[in-house]
Design a protein around this motif. Structure first.
Motif, PDB file in Angstrom:
ATOM      1  N   GLU A  84     -19.330  74.497  21.262  1.00  0.00           N
ATOM      2  CA  GLU A  84     -20.466  73.644  21.588  1.00  0.00           C
ATOM      3  C   GLU A  84     -20.264  72.262  20.946  1.00  0.00           C
ATOM      4  OE1 GLU A  84     -23.801  74.900  18.476  1.00  0.00           O
ATOM      5  OE2 GLU A  84     -22.484  76.559  19.017  1.00  0.00           O
ATOM      6  N   PRO A  85     -20.849  71.217  21.531  1.00  0.00           N
ATOM      7  CA  PRO A  85     -20.715  69.885  20.938  1.00  0.00           C
ATOM      8  C   PRO A  85     -21.426  69.789  19.579  1.00  0.00           C
ATOM      9  CG  PRO A  85     -21.780  69.796  23.105  1.00  0.00           C
ATOM     10  CD  PRO A  85     -21.630  71.229  22.756  1.00  0.00           C
ATOM     11  N   VAL A  86     -20.841  69.030  18.691  1.00  0.00           N
ATOM     12  CA  VAL A  86     -21.450  68.742  17.387  1.00  0.00           C
ATOM     13  C   VAL A  86     -21.392  67.233  17.194  1.00  0.00           C
ATOM     14  CG1 VAL A  86     -21.269  69.054  14.888  1.00  0.00           C
ATOM     15  CG2 VAL A  86     -20.688  70.951  16.416  1.00  0.00           C
ATOM     16  N   PRO A  87     -22.546  66.566  17.129  1.00  0.00           N
ATOM     17  CA  PRO A  87     -22.524  65.119  16.883  1.00  0.00           C
ATOM     18  C   PRO A  87     -21.900  64.819  15.518  1.00  0.00           C
ATOM     19  CG  PRO A  87     -24.707  65.837  17.590  1.00  0.00           C
ATOM     20  CD  PRO A  87     -23.913  67.075  17.294  1.00  0.00           C
ATOM     21  N   LEU A  88     -21.350  63.629  15.395  1.00  0.00           N
ATOM     22  CA  LEU A  88     -20.696  63.244  14.146  1.00  0.00           C
ATOM     23  C   LEU A  88     -21.642  63.344  12.952  1.00  0.00           C
ATOM     24  CD1 LEU A  88     -18.292  61.963  12.601  1.00  0.00           C
ATOM     25  CD2 LEU A  88     -19.307  59.735  13.137  1.00  0.00           C
ATOM     26  N   GLN A  89     -21.147  64.001  11.909  1.00  0.00           N
ATOM     27  CA  GLN A  89     -21.862  64.059  10.629  1.00  0.00           C
ATOM     28  C   GLN A  89     -20.867  63.745   9.535  1.00  0.00           C
ATOM     29  OE1 GLN A  89     -23.864  67.761   9.777  1.00  0.00           O
ATOM     30  NE2 GLN A  89     -24.131  68.217  11.945  1.00  0.00           N
ATOM     31  N   ILE A  90     -21.289  62.942   8.573  1.00  0.00           N
ATOM     32  CA  ILE A  90     -20.459  62.633   7.414  1.00  0.00           C
ATOM     33  C   ILE A  90     -21.285  62.946   6.171  1.00  0.00           C
ATOM     34  CG2 ILE A  90     -19.240  60.814   6.148  1.00  0.00           C
ATOM     35  CD1 ILE A  90     -18.891  59.348   8.842  1.00  0.00           C
ATOM     36  N   TRP A  91     -20.707  63.725   5.279  1.00  0.00           N
ATOM     37  CA  TRP A  91     -21.406  64.117   4.053  1.00  0.00           C
ATOM     38  C   TRP A  91     -20.553  63.758   2.831  1.00  0.00           C
ATOM     39  CZ3 TRP A  91     -26.293  66.239   4.251  1.00  0.00           C
ATOM     40  CH2 TRP A  91     -26.719  66.722   5.498  1.00  0.00           C
ATOM     41  N   LEU A  92     -21.190  63.112   1.875  1.00  0.00           N
ATOM     42  CA  LEU A  92     -20.521  62.805   0.618  1.00  0.00           C
ATOM     43  C   LEU A  92     -21.215  63.599  -0.479  1.00  0.00           C
ATOM     44  CD1 LEU A  92     -20.946  59.905   2.408  1.00  0.00           C
ATOM     45  CD2 LEU A  92     -19.160  59.254   0.792  1.00  0.00           C
ATOM     46  N   ASN A  93     -20.460  64.154  -1.371  1.00  0.00           N
ATOM     47  CA  ASN A  93     -20.967  65.075  -2.400  1.00  0.00           C
ATOM     48  C   ASN A  93     -21.805  66.193  -1.788  1.00  0.00           C
ATOM     49  OD1 ASN A  93     -19.818  63.119  -4.019  1.00  0.00           O
ATOM     50  ND2 ASN A  93     -21.714  62.512  -5.035  1.00  0.00           N
ATOM     51  N   PRO A  94     -21.336  66.812  -0.722  1.00  0.00           N
ATOM     52  CA  PRO A  94     -22.160  67.836  -0.064  1.00  0.00           C
ATOM     53  C   PRO A  94     -22.310  69.083  -0.931  1.00  0.00           C
ATOM     54  CG  PRO A  94     -19.941  67.855   0.835  1.00  0.00           C
ATOM     55  CD  PRO A  94     -20.011  66.668  -0.090  1.00  0.00           C
TER      56      PRO A  94
END
Ligand code: ZN
Length: 167
Positions: A84-94
């Motif tokens: 399935e599609p996943v929109p762009l996500q960016i995580w820092l210190n997740p």
């Protein structure tokens, strides 16, 4: 800030799973560091690299940077045609804040591991917290393929490669 227009820059080399950086614990960034050009430029290069290699996720140690940064995106990806599609996500210190008891299996691959895939069982839903490229702290609940990818990428920040789970 990071967007598709920033992603056309030069790409970074991918660390193969024999590299020691994939076996080390990545370090958090200072929140004030996130909006600095050094980190912003790195995020753009990391995104360009993920897209260039048709990755659905990438962790900073995979491009030889021992920071706690992950990104995920899936848009009609030929490496995972059924996903399935996943929109762009960016995580820092997740941070993983919660996981579901329900688990599912999925055949995973990795840009750092050529020629091998394997079915990995993981929680189907996770709650995550972390910083955005804007420097703001967000939380989100992820399910489906997004939950799958982020757990794979979080493992990279802790020196774990998916093949570690395989017999
Ligand atoms: Zn990987």
């Amino acid at each position: 800030m990071i967007d598709a227009e920033c992603s056309s820059g030069s790409t970074l080399p991918i660390a193969p799973d024999s590299e020691p950086i994939l076996r080390t614990i990545a370090q958090p960034l200072a929140p004030a560091q996130i909006i600095q050009p050094e980190v912003q430029h790195f995020l753009a290069a990391m995104l360009a690299t993920m897209r260039h290699h048709l990755g659905v996720g990438l962790a900073a140690p995979q491009v030889y940077q021992p920071w706690r940064i992950v990104m995920l995106e899936c848009d009609r990806n030929p490496r995972y045609p059924e996903a399935e599609p996943v929109p762009l996500q960016i995580w820092l210190n997740p941070e993983l804040l919660a996981i579901s008891a329900e688990r599912s299996g999925f055949v995973e691959g990795c840009l750092s591991v050529t020629g091998r895939r394997g079915e990995i069982w993981r929680p189907t839903q996770v709650a995550i917290g972390g910083y955005q490229p804007t420097g703001e702290y967000h939380t989100a609940e992820l399910s489906g393929f997004a939950a799958r990818i982020i757990q794979h990428e979080l493992d990279h920040l802790n020196g774990i490669v998916f093949t570690d789970y395989l017999p």
